[in-house]
Design an enzyme around this catalytic site. Structure first.
Site, PDB file in Angstrom:
ATOM      1  CG  HIS A   1      -1.962  -0.949   1.270  1.00 53.06           C
ATOM      2  ND1 HIS A   1      -2.994  -0.907   2.173  1.00 53.06           N
ATOM      3  CD2 HIS A   1      -2.197  -2.021   0.489  1.00 53.06           C
ATOM      4  CE1 HIS A   1      -3.817  -1.920   1.949  1.00 53.06           C
ATOM      5  NE2 HIS A   1      -3.340  -2.614   0.934  1.00 53.06           N
TER       6      HIS A   1
ATOM      7  CE1 TYR B   1      -4.745   3.689   9.309  1.00 51.69           C
ATOM      8  CE2 TYR B   1      -5.323   3.676  11.632  1.00 51.69           C
ATOM      9  CZ  TYR B   1      -4.541   3.226  10.594  1.00 51.69           C
ATOM     10  OH  TYR B   1      -3.541   2.321  10.836  1.00 51.69           O
TER      11      TYR B   1
ATOM     12  N   PRO C   1      -3.162  -0.561  18.999  1.00 47.89           N
ATOM     13  CG  PRO C   1      -4.969  -1.931  18.490  1.00 47.89           C
ATOM     14  CD  PRO C   1      -4.309  -1.230  19.622  1.00 47.89           C
TER      15      PRO C   1
ATOM     16  CE  LYS D   1       4.744   2.854  13.437  1.00 47.78           C
ATOM     17  NZ  LYS D   1       4.698   2.457  12.033  1.00 47.78           N
TER      18      LYS D   1
ATOM     19  CE1 TYR E   1      -0.537   3.404   9.962  1.00 45.54           C
ATOM     20  CE2 TYR E   1      -0.010   2.828   7.697  1.00 45.54           C
ATOM     21  CZ  TYR E   1      -0.773   2.649   8.838  1.00 45.54           C
ATOM     22  OH  TYR E   1      -1.766   1.692   8.860  1.00 45.54           O
TER      23      TYR E   1
HETATM   24  C1  FAD Z   1      -6.198  -6.866  17.252  1.00 44.20           C
HETATM   25  C2  FAD Z   1      -4.729  -6.583  17.102  1.00 44.20           C
HETATM   26  C3  FAD Z   1      -4.266  -5.932  15.962  1.00 44.20           C
HETATM   27  C4  FAD Z   1      -2.916  -5.666  15.821  1.00 44.20           C
HETATM   28  N1  FAD Z   1      -2.482  -5.022  14.677  1.00 44.20           N
HETATM   29  C5  FAD Z   1      -1.163  -4.817  14.487  1.00 44.20           C
HETATM   30  C6  FAD Z   1      -0.656  -4.285  13.244  1.00 44.20           C
HETATM   31  O1  FAD Z   1      -1.409  -4.007  12.300  1.00 44.20           O
HETATM   32  N2  FAD Z   1       0.681  -4.132  13.109  1.00 44.20           N
HETATM   33  C7  FAD Z   1       1.543  -4.482  14.128  1.00 44.20           C
HETATM   34  O2  FAD Z   1       2.773  -4.311  13.955  1.00 44.20           O
HETATM   35  N3  FAD Z   1       1.116  -5.002  15.301  1.00 44.20           N
HETATM   36  C8  FAD Z   1      -0.218  -5.200  15.501  1.00 44.20           C
HETATM   37  N4  FAD Z   1      -0.657  -5.809  16.663  1.00 44.20           N
HETATM   38  C9  FAD Z   1       0.320  -6.187  17.701  1.00 44.20           C
HETATM   39  C10 FAD Z   1       1.046  -7.504  17.380  1.00 44.20           C
HETATM   40  O3  FAD Z   1       0.112  -8.527  17.141  1.00 44.20           O
HETATM   41  C11 FAD Z   1       1.984  -7.878  18.540  1.00 44.20           C
HETATM   42  O4  FAD Z   1       2.759  -6.761  18.874  1.00 44.20           O
HETATM   43  C12 FAD Z   1       2.897  -9.061  18.183  1.00 44.20           C
HETATM   44  O5  FAD Z   1       2.185 -10.265  18.213  1.00 44.20           O
HETATM   45  C13 FAD Z   1       4.096  -9.153  19.139  1.00 44.20           C
HETATM   46  O6  FAD Z   1       4.861 -10.283  18.844  1.00 44.20           O
HETATM   47  P1  FAD Z   1       5.630 -11.045  20.008  1.00 44.20           P
HETATM   48  O7  FAD Z   1       6.319 -12.187  19.349  1.00 44.20           O
HETATM   49  O8  FAD Z   1       6.400 -10.075  20.801  1.00 44.20           O
HETATM   50  O9  FAD Z   1       4.483 -11.572  20.988  1.00 44.20           O
HETATM   51  P2  FAD Z   1       3.330 -12.648  20.725  1.00 44.20           P
HETATM   52  O10 FAD Z   1       2.854 -12.598  19.324  1.00 44.20           O
HETATM   53  O11 FAD Z   1       2.347 -12.469  21.815  1.00 44.20           O
HETATM   54  O12 FAD Z   1       4.076 -14.036  20.898  1.00 44.20           O
HETATM   55  C14 FAD Z   1       4.442 -14.544  22.164  1.00 44.20           C
HETATM   56  C15 FAD Z   1       4.450 -16.049  22.102  1.00 44.20           C
HETATM   57  O13 FAD Z   1       4.865 -16.571  23.365  1.00 44.20           O
HETATM   58  C16 FAD Z   1       4.005 -17.625  23.730  1.00 44.20           C
HETATM   59  N5  FAD Z   1       4.012 -17.762  25.194  1.00 44.20           N
HETATM   60  C17 FAD Z   1       3.324 -17.052  26.115  1.00 44.20           C
HETATM   61  N6  FAD Z   1       3.585 -17.491  27.346  1.00 44.20           N
HETATM   62  C18 FAD Z   1       4.472 -18.495  27.224  1.00 44.20           C
HETATM   63  C19 FAD Z   1       5.111 -19.353  28.138  1.00 44.20           C
HETATM   64  N7  FAD Z   1       4.871 -19.271  29.450  1.00 44.20           N
HETATM   65  N8  FAD Z   1       5.970 -20.279  27.663  1.00 44.20           N
HETATM   66  C20 FAD Z   1       6.213 -20.396  26.336  1.00 44.20           C
HETATM   67  N9  FAD Z   1       5.619 -19.601  25.404  1.00 44.20           N
HETATM   68  C21 FAD Z   1       4.759 -18.687  25.845  1.00 44.20           C
HETATM   69  C22 FAD Z   1       2.659 -17.237  23.160  1.00 44.20           C
HETATM   70  O14 FAD Z   1       1.790 -18.339  23.008  1.00 44.20           O
HETATM   71  C23 FAD Z   1       3.075 -16.618  21.825  1.00 44.20           C
HETATM   72  O15 FAD Z   1       3.142 -17.582  20.799  1.00 44.20           O
HETATM   73  C24 FAD Z   1      -1.995  -6.078  16.831  1.00 44.20           C
HETATM   74  C25 FAD Z   1      -2.458  -6.750  17.973  1.00 44.20           C
HETATM   75  C26 FAD Z   1      -3.807  -7.008  18.116  1.00 44.20           C
HETATM   76  C27 FAD Z   1      -4.272  -7.766  19.343  1.00 44.20           C
END
Ligand code: FAD
Length: 404
Positions: A75, A204, A296, A300, A388
């Protein structure tokens, strides 16, 4: 009890853990990933969809972009809609050709799990009773149970990539970290609908009745969000009510509106800004949502997870190549510079586009003026656009062992 040995123990197979595992693999550094959910659960979890230019470039440089290049939707602009009119912000024109790519987080995760499987390095799904210990020694341990067997994973370092509700951050002794937190008096009701997107770019919307966001996941699936009270029960939103409210908020004077279709997923997400600093304790390094959460609106979260682990890969590469700890020592400060800018941007996007329960008529007019300025001044649009599409990463791909 079995004893396993690795260089880096990674807790969590979300974007942060999987990207880190692959970056370490590309640098010849051994890791074991421990995830407490099943493979299917991790892949099916519907979350982010917007990738910054830098995240896309990183995935290309890492050789994990086949799916992204095939199915990602690039986009070069987005719309801000208010007073019934859409205004296009030309991201590419304002940033020298940079853009965002819409590609579901679950697809990113699926591609990274496939890449991990190809490396044959260990990734344990369905791990139980995961805990970490001896973090302030040179031999931290990840303890977990898998298939009825207890394992002690002996590591040089532990990467806490287990998201906001994981066990790594709470394992840091009280008083070590400072918590910076802000709540919002609303949440997002999000749906996936089987409907062809009626716009090629995100919209938006700031509306009297509250914020709304038009987005998409593929040429046949539309993703829509509505501002709702933070503790809203999803049961009080039957599909007809959702469509009525979506159309009421999003419909513009020129007749544009989202296409309707069968709703295949719906949920309510609370909004929060959160930072735990420093992002390190001893040999434990936190990355992604384990250390920080953004609302969200600015899209980011996943992108910050990617930039954190790029810094961590550089730091670990230097340690294993020549024993230097300079980048390990700087890890938290370097990450937090970018994290705080993304926090500020996400808070600003959220404050500009949502209705607040306690706002006055003055606040409402000021928000309209903000949006008017944003869409009529090239300087203001440029500031929005460069944030962005993503501010520069703090570490070059070459420094993290990639070819760039
Ligand atoms: C509705 C929504 C929309 C979003 N839109 C955007 C967007 O458009 N762009 C963007 O950049 N971000 C967006 N985000 C945010 C993004 O999804 C998160 O920031 C991202 O998932 C972070 O990645 P992570 O690997 O740090 O954490 P997570 O994706 O939460 O991964 C953590 C992992 O650790 C595992 N875990 C948890 N506890 C334990 C444990 N005790 N032992 C072993 N494993 C464990 C979990 O199961 C998971 O698989 C959005 C979030 C939501 C909820």
């Amino acid at each position: 009890m079995t004893s396993i040995r690795t260089q880096v123990g990674i807790v969590g197979a979300g974007p942060a853990g999987l990207l880190l595992g692959q970056l370490l693999h590309l640098n010849g550094i051994d890791s074991v990933i421990v995830e407490n959910r099943s493979r299917e659960y991790v892949i099916d979890r519907v979350r982010a969809g917007v990738l910054e230019q830098g995240t896309v470039d990183l995935m290309i440089a890492m050789g994990v972009s086949a799916g992204l290049c095939r199915a990602g939707l690039r986009h070069e602009g987005l719309y801000l809609s208010f007073n019934g009119q859409r205004h296009r912000v030309d991201l590419a024109d304002l940033t020298g050709g940079r853009a965002i790519t819409v590609y579901g987080q679950n697809e990113v995760v699926r591609d990274l799990i496939d890449a991990r499987t190809t490396t044959t390095r260990p990734l344990y799904f369905d791990a139980e009773r995961v805990s970490i210990r001896a973090l302030d020694t040179s031999g931290p341990i990840v303890r977990f149970s898998h298939g009825g067997t207890e394992h002690d994973l002996h590591c040089d370092f532990v990467a806490g990539c287990d998201g906001f509700h994981g066990i790594c951050r709470p394992s840091i002794p009280a008083g070590v970290q400072t918590i910076y937190e802000r709540g919002y008096p609303f949440g997002w009701l999000g749906i996936l609908a089987e409907a062809a997107p009626s716009s090629d770019e995100l919209v938006y919307t700031y509306h009297e009745r509250g914020f709304a966001l038009f987005s998409m996941r593929s040429p046949t699936v539309t993703r829509l969000y509505l501002q709702v009270p933070p503790d809203e029960a999803i049961e009080s939103w039957p599909d007809d009510r959702i469509w009525e409210e979506m159309l009421e908020r999003m419909r513009t004077g020129d007749g544009w509106q989202p296409n309707r279709g069968r709703i295949i997923q719906k949920s309510v997400t609370p909004m929060r800004s959160f930072v735990a600093a420093p992002m390190r304790f001893g040999r434990l390094f936190l990355a992604g949502d384990a250390a920080h959460i953004v609302p969200p609106t600015g899209a980011k979260g996943l992108n910050l997870a990617a930039s954190d682990v790029l810094v961590m890969a550089r730091a670990l590469r230097e340690f294993y190549e020549d024993g230097r700890t300079e980048w390990l020592d700087r890890y938290s400060d370097v990450c937090l510079r970018r994290v705080w800018k993304a926090q500020r941007f996400s808070w600003w996007m959220t404050s500009t586009l949502h209705r607040f329960p306690d706002e006055s008529a003055f606040d409402h007019q000021r928000q309209i003026a903000d949006l008017d300025y944003l869409t009529s001044s090239r300087a203001a649009s440029t500031s929005l656009a460069e944030q962005y599409v993503g501010l520069p990463m703090e570490v070059s791909f070459e420094a993290a062992g990639l070819r760039g």
